[in-house]
Design a protein around this motif. Sequence first.
Motif, mmCIF file in Angstrom:
data_model
loop_
_atom_site.group_PDB
_atom_site.id
_atom_site.type_symbol
_atom_site.label_atom_id
_atom_site.label_comp_id
_atom_site.label_asym_id
_atom_site.label_seq_id
_atom_site.Cartn_x
_atom_site.Cartn_y
_atom_site.Cartn_z
ATOM 1 N N ASN A 199 0.855 -1.200 0.000
ATOM 2 C CA ASN A 199 0.000 0.000 0.000
ATOM 3 C C ASN A 199 0.887 1.244 0.000
ATOM 4 N N LYS A 200 0.657 2.119 -0.974
ATOM 5 C CA LYS A 200 1.403 3.364 -1.063
ATOM 6 C C LYS A 200 0.541 4.501 -0.521
ATOM 7 N N GLU A 201 1.139 5.303 0.379
ATOM 8 C CA GLU A 201 0.391 6.402 1.014
ATOM 9 C C GLU A 201 1.287 7.640 1.125
ATOM 10 N N GLU A 202 0.702 8.815 0.795
ATOM 11 C CA GLU A 202 1.433 10.076 0.961
ATOM 12 C C GLU A 202 1.467 10.448 2.442
ATOM 13 N N SER A 203 2.635 10.816 2.922
ATOM 14 C CA SER A 203 2.769 11.219 4.320
ATOM 15 C C SER A 203 3.210 12.677 4.406
ATOM 16 N N TYR A 204 2.542 13.409 5.303
ATOM 17 C CA TYR A 204 2.896 14.819 5.562
ATOM 18 C C TYR A 204 3.757 14.945 6.823
ATOM 19 N N ASP A 205 4.121 13.804 7.363
ATOM 20 C CA ASP A 205 4.880 13.833 8.618
ATOM 21 C C ASP A 205 6.362 14.057 8.325
ATOM 22 N N THR A 206 6.662 15.250 7.754
ATOM 23 C CA THR A 206 8.047 15.633 7.505
ATOM 24 C C THR A 206 8.475 16.665 8.546
ATOM 25 N N TYR A 207 9.771 16.825 8.654
ATOM 26 C CA TYR A 207 10.275 17.791 9.638
ATOM 27 C C TYR A 207 9.810 19.195 9.279
ATOM 28 N N TYR A 210 3.750 23.605 11.421
ATOM 29 C CA TYR A 210 2.616 23.359 12.322
ATOM 30 C C TYR A 210 2.918 23.906 13.721
ATOM 31 N N THR A 211 4.138 23.669 14.209
ATOM 32 C CA THR A 211 4.549 24.163 15.530
ATOM 33 C C THR A 211 4.609 25.685 15.536
ATOM 34 N N LEU A 212 5.096 26.273 14.432
ATOM 35 C CA LEU A 212 5.189 27.737 14.326
ATOM 36 C C LEU A 212 3.803 28.366 14.463
ATOM 37 N N ILE A 213 2.794 27.795 13.824
ATOM 38 C CA ILE A 213 1.436 28.336 13.907
ATOM 39 C C ILE A 213 0.903 28.250 15.333
ATOM 40 N N GLU A 237 -6.441 22.592 3.919
ATOM 41 C CA GLU A 237 -6.487 21.124 3.893
ATOM 42 C C GLU A 237 -5.214 20.520 4.477
ATOM 43 N N THR A 238 -4.069 21.102 4.135
ATOM 44 C CA THR A 238 -2.789 20.575 4.627
ATOM 45 C C THR A 238 -2.718 20.628 6.143
ATOM 46 N N TYR A 239 -3.122 21.767 6.702
ATOM 47 C CA TYR A 239 -3.077 21.907 8.164
ATOM 48 C C TYR A 239 -3.980 20.874 8.835
ATOM 49 N N LYS A 240 -5.167 20.659 8.285
ATOM 50 C CA LYS A 240 -6.105 19.703 8.884
ATOM 51 C C LYS A 240 -5.537 18.285 8.869
ATOM 52 N N ILE A 241 -4.860 17.932 7.762
ATOM 53 C CA ILE A 241 -4.259 16.590 7.677
ATOM 54 C C ILE A 241 -3.173 16.427 8.730
ATOM 55 N N ILE A 242 -2.305 17.435 8.847
ATOM 56 C CA ILE A 242 -1.218 17.367 9.836
ATOM 57 C C ILE A 242 -1.790 17.334 11.246
ATOM 58 N N ASP A 243 -2.829 18.140 11.472
ATOM 59 C CA ASP A 243 -3.422 18.214 12.805
ATOM 60 C C ASP A 243 -4.021 16.882 13.226
ATOM 61 N N LYS A 244 -4.632 16.141 12.287
ATOM 62 C CA LYS A 244 -5.242 14.851 12.613
ATOM 63 C C LYS A 244 -4.204 13.784 12.958
ATOM 64 N N LYS A 245 -2.997 13.954 12.422
ATOM 65 C CA LYS A 245 -1.944 12.967 12.672
ATOM 66 C C LYS A 245 -1.360 13.089 14.082
ATOM 67 N N HIS A 246 -1.646 14.221 14.771
ATOM 68 C CA HIS A 246 -1.098 14.443 16.121
ATOM 69 C C HIS A 246 0.422 14.281 16.127
ATOM 70 N N ILE A 247 1.042 14.948 15.165
ATOM 71 C CA ILE A 247 2.488 14.824 15.018
ATOM 72 C C ILE A 247 3.207 15.468 16.195
ATOM 73 N N ALA A 248 4.465 15.102 16.396
ATOM 74 C CA ALA A 248 5.276 15.668 17.476
ATOM 75 C C ALA A 248 5.728 17.070 17.084
ATOM 76 N N LEU A 249 5.649 17.995 18.034
ATOM 77 C CA LEU A 249 6.084 19.366 17.783
ATOM 78 C C LEU A 249 7.604 19.448 17.801
ATOM 79 N N VAL A 250 8.143 20.415 17.068
ATOM 80 C CA VAL A 250 9.591 20.596 17.043
ATOM 81 C C VAL A 250 9.992 21.624 18.099
#
Length: 364
Positions: A114-122, A128-131, A209-222
């Motif tokens: 399964n191929k999936e696009e990931s927004y979980d980049t540094y 996201y953290t800056l906002i 849309e990008t922010y909502k996708i990142i927000d749903k992933k609950h990514i770690a803040l920098v």
Amino acid sequence: MKRLKVIRLYQSEESNQNEFMKSINSSLNVKTNYQKVTEDLEWIDLMELTIPYIGNILKNPNRFIINEEEIVKIELARRITVDSIKHLSKNTNFIQDFDQKTGDVKPSKILNINKEESYDTYENRFIYTLIQNMKFFISKRKKILEGRKAIKERSNKQIDYTGISKIANENISIKIELTTNKEEKCTISDTIARIERLEQQIQDLTSSETYKIIDKKHIALVVSPIKRTNVILKNVNFQYAVKLWNYMQQNIDDKTKEVKSRRNFSDDKEMKELVDETFLLDYLIVNSLDKGQADTLEKKQAKQQITNKVLEKILYSNDNLTEEQLKDIISKTYKTMKHKNMATIAEVQRVFKEHIDYYLKQIK
């Protein structure tokens, strides 16, 4: 014209003025109270500048493809790829049946990818953290601003002056109390309006849309320091974002400055000399009233004396002159003198006109 009147006052009776200044005994007390507030609005300017660049990043986010590998039953496989066949050739135990005539292979299980696009980049986690930091920073500064008094600049001054002097037998005294109050209010409403526009712009960023996708992933803040990845170093949009990040990290505290100053002093030499001179000017102004009245009285007396002498001469030349005859003489004399004056004026005008006409002819 008003200045000329003051000059004439100083030009009169210089000897009395010198005596006045030598006899002055005065005291001067001054009180000043100054307050000025310099607002820190640099952060608003920087955020207003940077938000469009953050919007550019969210429109074209940094992302990568994730391959999820899973061994599944053949009937559950969604997509058979070259990698699936290679995996099956290495894992023959997954082959359920093989037809030697046709060469067909029937596997029981196969590798599913399964191929999936990931927004979980540094880079995305940084934006996201800056906002999030921007929202916190704005909320903190807004509360400070709303709790601050609306005074931008206030200045109060008070001067108390007393003085006495003497000219001959005349004693002069003065008492002056002068106060000034100046107050300028901060335009807090304008600043609040700018902050509210910032909040709305950030709300627009979080609605992307990008922010909502990142927000749903609950990514770690920098956290600082920010990694200098190739994208962050070379992308102009990220350069502005890093500048804002560093500013907020270094300016957590409000930098609004408040300057206060209080001074009380007495008998400042230069200032005291100036006020002593105003004391003299006030005296000259008051003294000019008596002089004006004296001049008017002298003129009236002179006119009365001239009239009396003329009447005496007329009556002396004719003792039997009645009041009506006297009035008639005065009336005729007045008319004659007035006509003579008018005739003289007309003659002057005629001569003047002839010379002007002659001059104009010469020019032509």
